[in-house]
Design an enzyme around this catalytic site. Structure first.
Site, PDB file in Angstrom:
ATOM      1  N   HIS A 364     -14.156  -9.181 -55.871  1.00 52.19           N
ATOM      2  CA  HIS A 364     -13.677 -10.494 -55.419  1.00 52.19           C
ATOM      3  C   HIS A 364     -12.391 -10.877 -56.132  1.00 52.19           C
ATOM      4  CE1 HIS A 364     -13.910 -14.961 -54.739  1.00 52.19           C
ATOM      5  NE2 HIS A 364     -14.164 -14.501 -53.539  1.00 52.19           N
ATOM      6  N   ARG A 471     -12.416 -18.861 -47.750  1.00 51.63           N
ATOM      7  CA  ARG A 471     -13.460 -18.566 -48.735  1.00 51.63           C
ATOM      8  C   ARG A 471     -13.869 -19.861 -49.430  1.00 51.63           C
ATOM      9  NH1 ARG A 471      -9.616 -14.265 -49.524  1.00 51.63           N
ATOM     10  NH2 ARG A 471     -10.472 -12.275 -48.807  1.00 51.63           N
ATOM     11  N   GLU A 606     -21.722  -7.377 -41.872  1.00 48.86           N
ATOM     12  CA  GLU A 606     -21.463  -6.759 -43.176  1.00 48.86           C
ATOM     13  C   GLU A 606     -22.521  -5.746 -43.585  1.00 48.86           C
ATOM     14  OE1 GLU A 606     -19.627  -9.975 -45.999  1.00 48.86           O
ATOM     15  OE2 GLU A 606     -21.143 -10.962 -44.746  1.00 48.86           O
ATOM     16  N   ASP A 630     -17.572  -5.309 -47.327  1.00 49.39           N
ATOM     17  CA  ASP A 630     -18.998  -5.096 -47.564  1.00 49.39           C
ATOM     18  C   ASP A 630     -19.596  -4.094 -46.589  1.00 49.39           C
ATOM     19  OD1 ASP A 630     -19.942  -6.396 -49.858  1.00 49.39           O
ATOM     20  OD2 ASP A 630     -19.807  -8.351 -48.897  1.00 49.39           O
ATOM     21  N   ARG A 640     -18.728  -1.353 -54.439  1.00 56.72           N
ATOM     22  CA  ARG A 640     -17.272  -1.492 -54.469  1.00 56.72           C
ATOM     23  C   ARG A 640     -16.752  -2.040 -55.785  1.00 56.72           C
ATOM     24  NH1 ARG A 640     -15.475  -6.779 -52.021  1.00 56.72           N
ATOM     25  NH2 ARG A 640     -17.302  -8.023 -51.538  1.00 56.72           N
ATOM     26  N   CYS A 677     -11.931  -9.435 -40.815  1.00 61.57           N
ATOM     27  CA  CYS A 677     -11.286 -10.184 -41.888  1.00 61.57           C
ATOM     28  C   CYS A 677     -11.377  -9.460 -43.221  1.00 61.57           C
ATOM     29  CB  CYS A 677     -11.887 -11.576 -42.014  1.00 61.57           C
ATOM     30  SG  CYS A 677     -13.660 -11.603 -42.293  1.00 61.57           S
TER      31      CYS A 677
END
Length: 766
Positions: A364, A471, A606, A630, A640, A677
């Site tokens: 993130h 977000r 996801e 994801d 990740r 996205c």
């Protein structure tokens, strides 16, 4: 054997230098295996030779003198094969090389084990014996286990430059190159600023003291505060503990005395280290002393020392918090881990780049760094963070490299590259007001991902046609509590008004995984598969309803709100969320006395379950958006945020591309729009493939909008479809990536993919 291994590792950790650590190893291994010789050869990368760096049994004068080439002798063979070699008559092997300087002619048996770290051979650990016999399986296992245990010590020494040219004097400020994983593209030059988590004593850097009296005052205040804490705890436990148990608090107080820890810290401050660095140095020394003790009871006192150290550090850090620090222009933030919340607390204009020793390209923090256009390299595991405060650095996030103490020539080359990159960015401005339309007339909708108000101005300047992903968790991360409904409404209103009448898709609170809130910690063994996204908000409808009410109130009179649910894996979750959204809508309409249209509701794809049930899920909502970060993680079973498997995470994987095409086909078959996205949308190579697949919109970081608009206007849809057909028929991700990069090069787009690989003065940086 386990006790012997533990003892060796503890003594190695306590060693003051690499050479003394190597001596500890060879001495203990010789005793443990009852063999005549134990030696360690380390790889000198500059000369490409294995240098004898420690021995028990061979001629000690050969240490640092004798060396073997990469393919020379049995040592070279162990390194080449990357596996152990066990011989009962070494001299009979065709690769045997006799070195008269070592005096090893009388030793027949040979067992060599490679010392490896992250797939690289760092050296070879060897034992030898006069008798002609093969070493046993238990001896093999012992050496392999020890080699794995000590590889980190050797790797750290390499990171510090202690393995560079083992025959030459060491210069702590000599140029060093570290390799990591690109988190956000770009190049930066500046000076390192160490960011370390609160009360994490191992992460505190060394820093030259500027005002000794000030540091001593801070230390004295911290020691007094911890003494008060210990006395309070001791008094509190008067009724609960036996006298001998309560006596432990008296021990703590004595340890804080000026003749104990306090006095030792003062000495290190006077020697030139700031209070926090001096504290870490003293605690480290005590930890090493306790670790080397055989008495289990005394070893357990390590925890007491560390606890005291953390308590003192916590009080010191309250006096010098991150928010009160001054950040010079062109600061390069470095640390083991830098959270999103920490990042956004720092003045963005001061941050030139970010480098972390952990994490991965799609953490993130890295995603937010991309949104802010900050060059970022993560997973630089060997970076010696604590010794680099204020070090001059170059961060090349295109090639995932970090240069520490770069040479004058290298600085000159990178200044030229930065100048050319600025010219490239200036050239992209010409695309700002042009439609995202291919040469053969295919229109592509380009949205932006946002989370901070800083994203908004850049997104509008670069022609974003709306927000594909807002977000909403970022405002939650910036507070020490959940934001109120009114606070949320104000923030959401700013986003909606900034893009009105263009659509703004707001993702509901998506925390968990690698996105923790400081006031709502989620501790799980496997957070990627745990309590996150829609799972949390459905379990806490009070949080979900407040957010829905705030979004709906913010949309009054604008009517460009779209709501998106993250981490959906079942029909039940959609139905439950729809019920709560309708409830919030009814409440707001009654409260505000206005008619509010029901916003479009969408879901993120996801997880594999959503992929395989796509028609069932899509039929319940207005639109679908793929979260490719994801989805890639879960399809490939690759965390990740794990730098160890970062090279396995690739959006070019055939399974990922075929899954994405399946999603588009299924959604369009039932008349639903589908966007994407994830970070794939902002990558020139994958953007071409996504366009060809038929995605209705691509949403990306503001920093990538102009780049992708140029790609769209350069590449005909027919070319994209041809490349997609070829890619879907290939079974290897690396081949697909190479194919796309070759095509981008042929189309004259290479400069927007890897600018630093263009020649500068006829040379490439190395």
């Amino acid at each position: 054997m386990l006790d012997i291994l533990r003892k060796i590792v503890q003594e190695v950790d306590s060693a003051s230098t690499l050479l003394s650590a190597l001596d500890v190893i060879v001495e203990n291994v010789q005793d443990a295996l009852n063999t005549e010789v134990c030696s360690i050869y380390l790889l000198d990368e500059r000369s490409n030779r294995y240098v004898l760096m420690a021995t028990r049994g061979l001629n000690p004068d050969a240490v640092g003198v004798v060396s073997l080439g990469l393919s020379e002798g049995l040592v070279g063979l162990v390194g080449q094969r990357e596996e152990l070699i066990n011989l009962e008559e070494a001299a009979a092997h065709p690769k045997y090389r006799y070195l008269p300087e070592t005096g090893e002619e009388r030793y027949n048996s040979f067992l060599g084990v490679p010392i490896m770290h992250r797939r690289k051979v760092l050296g070879v650990l060897v034992v030898q014996q006069q008798d002609k016999r093969r070493f046993g399986e238990s001896e093999e296992a012992f050496l392999v286990t020890l080699s794995a245990q000590i590889s980190g010590v050797v790797a750290h020494a390499r990171a510090l430059g202690q393995l560079d040219n083992l025959h030459a004097p060491k210069n702590v400020n000599s140029p060093r190159i570290f390799q990591g994983v690109a988190g956000a593209s770009g190049i930066a030059m500046g000076r390192a600023v160490v960011i370390y988590p609160p009360a994490d004593i191992d992460s505190v850097p060394d820093r030259a003291v500027e005002d000794i009296d000030s540091e001593l005052t801070q230390l004295n205040q911290a020691l007094n505060a911890v003494r008060a804490e210990m006395q309070m705890l001791g008094n509190k436990m008067t009724e609960s503990l036996m006298p001998e148990e309560r006596a432990l608090f008296d021990v703590y107080l004595r340890m804080l005395d000026d003749n104990a820890l306090g006095g030792e810290i003062v000495e290190k401050i006077h020697a030139g280290n700031w209070a926090q660095g001096a504290l870490r140095g003293v605690i480290d020394e005590h930890m090493q002393s306790f670790a080397a003790m055989d008495d289990p009871y005394l070893r357990e006192r390590m925890a007491d020392v560390r606890d005291l150290g953390r308590r003192i550090l916590a009080h010191l850090q309250r006096q010098t918090s991150t928010t009160s620090r001054d950040f010079a222009e062109h600061s390069i933030l470095i640390g083991e881990e830098i959270s999103t919340a920490t990042l956004v607390e720092i003045p963005i204009e001061s941050i030139a780049a970010i480098v972390t020793t952990t994490g991965a390209a799609n953490s993130h923090m890295a995603i937010v760094a991309r949104a802010l256009g900050i060059p970022t390299v993560v997973g630089v595991a060997e970076l010696p963070v604590t010794s680099l405060d204020d070090a001059e650095m170059i961060v090349d996030a295109y090639q995932s490299r970090v240069y520490v103490h770069p040479s004058r020539e290298l600085r000159k080359r990178y200044k030229e590259i930065i100048r050319e990159e600025r010219q490239l960015v200036a050239g992209l401005d010409a695309y700002r007001d042009l439609p995202a339309e291919t040469p053969d007339g295919h229109k592509v909708v380009l949205y932006v991902n946002t989370g901070l108000m800083a994203d908004v101005a850049r997104a509008r300047d670069r022609g974003a046609e709306g927000v594909g992903l807002y977000r909403s968790e970022i405002p939650f991360m910036l507070r020490d509590r959940f934001p109120s409904e009114e606070e949320q409404r104000t923030i959401y209103r700013q986003q909606l008004a900034a893009f009105e009448p263009r659509p703004v898709t707001m993702r509901t609170l998506d925390i968990g995984g690698d996105k923790d809130l400081p006031y709502f910690p989620i501790n799980e063994v496997n957070p990627a598969l745990g309590w996150r996204g829609i799972r949390i908000t459905l379990d806490h409808p009070e949080i979900f309803l407040v957010q829905m009410r705030a979004m709906l109130k913010a949309s009054i009179g604008l009517n460009n709100l779209q709501i998106m649910l993250p981490m959906v894996s079942s029909v039940f979750e959609i139905e439950e969320a729809q019920h709560l959204v309708h409830r919030a809508l009814t409440e707001v309409q009654e409260e505000e006395k206005v008619e509010i249209p029901m916003p479009k509701l969408g879901i993120m794809i996801e997880v594999p379950a959503a992929l395989l049930q796509i028609r069932d899920l899509a039929s319940l909502v207005d639109f679908v958006s793929v979260g490719s970060n994801d989805l890639t993680q879960y399809l490939l079973a690759v965390d990740r945020n794990n730098s160890r498997v970062a090279d396995l995470y690739t959006p070019y994987h055939p399974a990922v591309l075929r899954a994405l095409q399946y999603i588009v086909n299924e959604c369009h078959a039932i008349g639903k729009t589908v966007g994407i996205c994830g970070e794939m949308a902002g990558d020139p190579g994958t953007a071409i493939l996504l366009m060809a697949m038929g995605f209705d919109s691509l949403s990306m970081s503001a920093s990538n909008l102009l780049k992708i608009r140029k790609v769209v206007r350069t590449v005909p849809l027919a070319t994209g479809k041809r490349l997609l057909t070829q890619a879907l028929g290939v079974d290897n991700a690396a081949v697909i990536r190479s194919m796309m990069e070759l095509e981008l090069n042929n189309l004259g787009l290479w400069d927007i993919v890897r600018p630093t690989q263009r020649p500068v003065g006829g040379k490439l940086p190395s």
